[in-house]
Design a protein around this motif. Structure first.
Motif, PDB file in Angstrom:
ATOM      1  N   GLY A   1       0.779  -1.238   0.000  1.00  0.00           N
ATOM      2  CA  GLY A   1       0.000   0.000   0.000  1.00  0.00           C
ATOM      3  C   GLY A   1       0.810   1.287   0.000  1.00  0.00           C
TER       4      GLY A   1
ATOM      5  N   TYR B   1       4.156   8.516  12.473  1.00  0.00           N
ATOM      6  CA  TYR B   1       3.011   7.654  12.179  1.00  0.00           C
ATOM      7  C   TYR B   1       3.469   6.531  11.263  1.00  0.00           C
ATOM      8  CZ  TYR B   1       0.027  11.275  14.136  1.00  0.00           C
ATOM      9  OH  TYR B   1      -0.564  12.171  14.975  1.00  0.00           O
ATOM     10  N   LYS B   2       2.554   5.564  11.027  1.00  0.00           N
ATOM     11  CA  LYS B   2       2.956   4.402  10.214  1.00  0.00           C
ATOM     12  C   LYS B   2       2.984   4.703   8.723  1.00  0.00           C
ATOM     13  CE  LYS B   2       3.590   0.286  12.393  1.00  0.00           C
ATOM     14  NZ  LYS B   2       2.855  -0.492  13.380  1.00  0.00           N
TER      15      LYS B   2
ATOM     16  N   GLY C   1      -0.432   8.472   4.244  1.00  0.00           N
ATOM     17  CA  GLY C   1      -1.843   8.789   4.128  1.00  0.00           C
ATOM     18  C   GLY C   1      -2.424   9.170   5.481  1.00  0.00           C
TER      19      GLY C   1
ATOM     20  N   VAL D   1      -4.200  12.793   6.861  1.00  0.00           N
ATOM     21  CA  VAL D   1      -5.500  12.881   7.526  1.00  0.00           C
ATOM     22  C   VAL D   1      -5.373  13.534   8.898  1.00  0.00           C
ATOM     23  CG1 VAL D   1      -7.381  11.539   8.502  1.00  0.00           C
ATOM     24  CG2 VAL D   1      -6.513  10.983   6.250  1.00  0.00           C
ATOM     25  N   GLN D   2      -4.289  13.206   9.617  1.00  0.00           N
ATOM     26  CA  GLN D   2      -4.073  13.826  10.920  1.00  0.00           C
ATOM     27  C   GLN D   2      -3.919  15.341  10.774  1.00  0.00           C
ATOM     28  OE1 GLN D   2      -3.753  12.269  14.174  1.00  0.00           O
ATOM     29  NE2 GLN D   2      -4.778  10.635  13.068  1.00  0.00           N
TER      30      GLN D   2
ATOM     31  N   ILE E   1       1.553  12.860  -3.729  1.00  0.00           N
ATOM     32  CA  ILE E   1       0.469  11.908  -3.965  1.00  0.00           C
ATOM     33  C   ILE E   1      -0.324  11.613  -2.686  1.00  0.00           C
ATOM     34  CG2 ILE E   1       1.651   9.705  -3.536  1.00  0.00           C
ATOM     35  CD1 ILE E   1       0.472   8.888  -6.364  1.00  0.00           C
TER      36      ILE E   1
ATOM     37  N   VAL F   1      -2.593  15.071  -2.225  1.00  0.00           N
ATOM     38  CA  VAL F   1      -3.221  15.798  -3.331  1.00  0.00           C
ATOM     39  C   VAL F   1      -4.739  15.893  -3.206  1.00  0.00           C
ATOM     40  CG1 VAL F   1      -3.218  13.738  -4.815  1.00  0.00           C
ATOM     41  CG2 VAL F   1      -3.409  15.969  -5.841  1.00  0.00           C
TER      42      VAL F   1
ATOM     43  N   HIS G   1      -6.624  15.912  -0.573  1.00  0.00           N
ATOM     44  CA  HIS G   1      -7.025  16.868   0.470  1.00  0.00           C
ATOM     45  C   HIS G   1      -6.785  18.298   0.007  1.00  0.00           C
ATOM     46  CE1 HIS G   1      -7.593  13.548   3.184  1.00  0.00           C
ATOM     47  NE2 HIS G   1      -6.405  13.098   2.846  1.00  0.00           N
TER      48      HIS G   1
END
Lengths: 331, 166, 499
Positions: A43, A184-185, A188, A192-193, A207, A210, A212
């Motif tokens: 991912g 963070y891991k 993505g 979001v955070q 990427i 983009v 957001h």
């Protein structure tokens, strides 16, 4: 008589096919499926790129044998690096790399250097952009830096002692702004955070942020490259990737790009390396690849041979310095 | 409970309790030492990397220590963990399984799997070879097709497969 | 209303003959993938992703999401029949599903599992269809403190459920935490607990440990008890399906509650694993037959399955709207979207209407088709238990070994699996509960990580765990669950029994 005729024919066929074999033997090509190691989990950016290459090769029939992607993300990629190092001479093994090629050995002390394996080709460089939440009061690098001098800014990033962390420390060194780095891991999650206001700023790859940005949730301040990104199509109503100024022009003298390159084990022949360089050139010429590049606003520098080696040499030294300054080197 | 069945001779419950508790205490000890190496303090902004391993290790030692004491105190030496005949049964399956996992490193997973099926069917189940061989062959073929051909998942291979060009 | 119109348009796309055929193929393939632990969920989808490039994006995502459905259904099969959970969220299903199979009720357990996952997923799809704009932003409110609170709640609703020695429960859980901590520490980037070994660098994967602890140890125990599997004599026919449905209606409260827990966990996105444990724990706490859980209660299958699949499905919502995957499979699908040139995120619903609604419509259809296929196959699945033990045991060994190997492509993991098999056998015989170990192994890493992230953000202050209404209420709920046994006793004293 018929039988013998057939025999003769078959004999001829055998000779012919032997000739063909001899002819193909001149140009090396894979004789079994090619393993493609990804030194990270499923991912992520490197994984996506590897799977895109796999799909492009399959779709355009660029190789007779299939490519098989395998994720070996243990120990921040150390597992994959050590395994490729061990498999000397295996020409059916490729490795896609990211900055962890330098940072993982330096930070963990795993016995590995990039020179333990064969560099094939640099495919692209991934950009880093400085982002803030749209609702934050900071409209420019200068305002953010000024804020960082009176309060500690919360910077989110992927992993620890890796590229995002190094950039954070470099910004702090260059400007005197104060950061609390929260690892963070995945990228993505960081984006979001940032949208959720749990952190103040991030250095996400294009990427990762983009969508957001398109939705008007985050604001780019500058890109950590020597020149603006060459993608003039508008992403939001008013801005394109090309409109994001370089950090240097904004008074923040930090440059950082992440390697996306292909390697092979040591001890392979020139011919074998040549085969994969040609293959990757074909991949880079396909429309699918160009689309991926545009979507991620990649820097499309592609090097090979001596130039690539020189680049790797330089970057490794730079990482050593940056990480030594930050105190990230393994004891 | 069936612990009492099967002849009354075997490995005692207490012995295994003690061994396992000691094993866990060793693991706990390792965790504590690793915690100390990484730093087990509480920094100004949260615990260090070794904080949790350190305390989890301590708790493991304490819990296993208590189990150890209980096991020794209880001292119902008559109670069996497993009787010899039963252990023999288990080892007839576990032994081949150990050989199997070691064999994977040498001859690859396909040959090892075929051998395992043959052994289980012939040696344990008493099936005739004319039944065991087709089952083993079918399993190996299906596995090979599903993983290597359809899903392109390479499994460990040995000299046989290499000779065939895989 | 616009949602309904869009949805019908979506149905017309999903009902095209090619897409319908892909749907059925996907489900069947998915069930097979779900049954083979090494190909479960994320792996299976990742492997097939490149093959879908010749299809239209919407057809491709229909195929992939149907494989995903099939794999979800298939995962329950091995959990119930052989005590081998192929995915972390199937672990809780084994607690009662496997005992049910041993009691000769394999068909009932399978039917309950399939039907519950269908209902859970269906509720989640309804949520995605009709209230997505309302809840899409919910995930944004989840920072590290909130994640820690959710993990705390999962542990709190589960702890104290196992009977037996509290010391053994504690030891078991601590071993789980230690195993979870091996590998790279995300917060500092240091290697922990590897003692210089390359093999340990990748850490202890859940699947490797659980296949050993649950699956292999079960074979060893069966061998000791006479070379057979119990439960083979149960009645197996399609009537079992109707019988089970009648029984499930009585547990509708549990179904609703579990579906809600699942949707909540999926949207946040904490994921299906905490959802399944939490739902199982809550069902057991609130049940009058709590002490019979773990011995083959049907509620113990319904609760985790409903929640896990509600969560697994609603996890697609934050993936589509925010680009954050709620599960490993969702992460791979996310990669697929990007490769097809579809940028997941807030704009996807606006820019790619056909794609999004085609996907949602295919979720409805795929789920229904999937349920029909697996229910019809229930008798066949249950009949697997009648295969002679030596054959099935050998096949389980081989399948488990392949499963352990494919997780990390490491043959060393097969050895680890066997070691954990022996450990599980010994621990079970000594009455160590295994559930706390697995819970700590699966959630330990994320719990520690979000705890430390939260404290980094607050510069060491614990007030962050009570800093807003959301996190405070989750924490409070967690404490209620933790002290439930005490609280329920106090409650009982207030209302003295008529006797």
């Amino acid at each position: 008589m018929r039988v013998s005729c057939r025999r003769v024919l078959m004999g001829c066929a055998a000779v012919l096919s032997a000739c063909c074999l001899a002819a193909t033997a001149q140009a090396w090509e894979p004789s079994k499926p090619v393993q493609f190691y990804v030194p990270a989990g499923t991912g992520g950016g490197a994984d996506q790129m590897a799977r895109t290459i796999q799909a492009i090769v399959a779709k355009h029939n660029l190789m007779k044998q299939p490519i098989v992607v395998q994720n070996k993300g243990g120990g921040a990629g150390a597992e994959a690096f050590l395994e490729v190092k061990e498999k000397k001479g295996d020409a059916h093994l490729l490795l896609i790399t990211l900055s962890s090629l330098f940072t993982t050995p330096l930070a963990t002390g795993v016995p590995f250097r990039w020179s333990d394996i064969t560099p094939v080709k640099m495919l692209a460089l991934d950009e880093f952009v400085l982002w803030v939440n749209t609702e934050s009061p900071w409209k420019s690098v200068a305002e953010l830096v000024a804020a960082g001098k009176t309060q500690k800014l919360r910077m989110g990033g992927t992993g620890s002692r890796q590229e995002d962390h190094i950039i954070t420390v470099a910004i702090g060194k260059a400007t005197g702004a104060q950061f609390t780095y929260v690892p963070y891991k995945g990228g993505g999650e960081v984006a979001v955070q940032l949208v959720g206001g749990h952190i103040d700023t991030s250095v996400n790859n294009p990427i990762e942020a983009v969508s957001h940005w398109k939705a008007g949730k985050v604001r780019p301040l500058c890109v950590f490259d020597s020149k603006p990104m060459p993608y003039p199509e508008k992403i939001t109503d008013t801005m394109s990737w090309a409109d994001i100024p370089t950090c240097k022009s904004q008074g923040l003298d930090v440059e950082y790009l992440m390697l996306r390159g292909i390697f092979m084990p040591a001890g392979v022949t020139q011919e074998q390396v040549r085969y994969y360089i040609d293959l990757l050139d074909k991949v880079r010429a396909t429309p699918e690849w160009k689309e991926l590049m545009a979507q991620g606003a990649f820097n499309q520098t592609a090097l090979e041979g001596a130039e690539f080696r020189a680049w790797l040499e330089r970057e490794e030294e730079r990482h050593r310095q940056l990480m030594a300054e930050a105190g990230f080197l393994a004891k | 409970m069936p612990q009492f069945a099967g002849g009354g001779r075997g490995i005692g419950q207490t012995t295994v309790e003690v061994v396992l508790a000691l094993l866990f205490m060793t693991v706990g000890g390792l965790a504590v030492s690793e915690g100390l190496r990484l730093g087990n303090g509480w920094g100004f902004d949260g615990p260090e990397a070794g904080y949790f391993p350190f305390w989890v290790g301590i708790l493991l030692i304490v819990a296993s220590g208590a189990t150890l004491v209980q096991a020794i105190r209880r001292h119902d030496s008559g109670r069996l963990f497993v009787s010899w005949p039963r252990l023999l049964l288990v080892s007839r399956v576990l032994g081949p399984a150990i050989v199997y996992s070691a064999g994977i490193f040498v001859v690859g997973i396909y040959a090892a799997s075929a051998a395992l099926v043959l052994w289980f069917m012939r040696g344990i189940g008493g099936f005739p070879l004319r039944q065991a061989v087709p089952v083993a062959a079918a399993l190996v073929t299906v596995t090979f097709l599903v993983f290597e051909i359809w899903f392109l998942v390479p499994l460990p291979k040995g000299p046989v497969e290499h000779a065939l060009g895989f | 209303m616009s949602e309904l119109l869009a949805l019908f348009h979506g149905f017309s796309i999903a009902l095209e003959p090619t897409n319908l055929a892909l749907m059925v193929a996907g489900i069947v393939l998915g069930v097979l993938i779900g049954v083979l632990p090494g190909l479960g969920g994320a792996n299976g989808v990742a492997i097939l992703l490149p093959l879908t490039f010749t299809l239209e994006p919407v057809s491709a995502i229909i195929l992939l999401s149907c494989i995903y459905w099939g794999a979800l259904f298939g995962g329950a099969i091995t959990s119930i029949l052989f005590n081998i959970p192929g995915e972390p969220w199937s672990v809780a299903t084994t607690f009662d599903g496997y005992p049910m199979a041993q009691n000769g009720r394999a068909a009932e357990a399978l039917t309950a599992a399939f039907t519950s996952s269908f209902i859970g997923a269906f509720v989640a799809i309804l949520v995605i269809t009709f209230v997505s704009p309302l809840v899409a932003g919910f995930a944004l409110r989840f920072g590290p403190a909130e994640f820690f609170a959710v993990m705390f709640l999962a542990f709190a609703s589960f702890i104290g459920l196992s009977s037996g020695s509290p010391f053994k429960t504690m030891a078991s859980m601590m071993v789980g935490f230690l195993l979870a901590g091996v590998g790279l520490d995300t917060v500092t980037g240091e290697l922990r607990g590897t003692f210089g070994s390359t093999e340990l660098m990748r850490g202890f994967n859940f699947l490797v440990v659980v296949i050993g602890l649950f699956g292999i140890s079960e074979i060893l125990q069966s061998v000791e008890e006479g070379l057979t599997f119990r439960g083979r004599e149960g009645r197996i026919d399609l009537k079992a399906v109707l019988r089970t449905w009648a029984e499930m209606i009585r547990h509708k409260a549990i179904i609703v509650r579990s579906a809600l827990i699942g949707c909540w966990m999926g949207i946040t996105p904490a994921g299906a694993t905490p959802a399944s444990f939490m739902s199982y724990g809550v069902a057991r706490r609130l049940s009058r037959h709590g002490h019979e859980f773990g011995k083959g209660r049907i509620e113990g299958v319904i609760a985790p399955e409903t929640a896990a699949h509600a969560a697994g499905t609603s996890a697609l919502l934050p993936m589509l709207t925010l680009g954050i995957p709620g599960s490993p499979t969702a992460a791979v699908l996310l990669g697929g979207l990007i490769m097809w040139g579809l940028q997941p995120g807030p704009m996807l619903f606006v820019e790619q209407k056909d794609f999004v609604w085609g996907l949602i419509a295919s979720m409805y259809l795929g789920n229904v088709v999937g349920l029909l296929i697996v229910l019809v196959a229930v008798p066949w699945f249950a009949a697997i238990l009648r295969v002679p033990f030596p054959i099935i045991a050998a096949i389980i060994f081989v399948v488990c070994a392949i499963g352990a190997y494919t997780v990390n492509n490491a043959a060393f993991d097969i050895v680890l699996m066997l070691i954990f098999g022996v450990l599980g056998y010994v621990m079970k015989k000594l009455d160590y509960p295994l559930a706390p170990l697995v819970l700590a192994l699966v959630l330990g890493d994320r719990t520690e990580q979000s705890f430390r992230q939260a404290l980094l953000l607050s510069e060491g202050s614990f007030t962050i765990f009570f800093s807003n209404a959301l996190v405070a209420s989750i924490m409070l709920f967690g404490f209620v669950m933790l002290f439930w046994p005490v609280l329920s006793k106090l409650w009982a004293r207030k209302e003295p029994s008529p006797a």
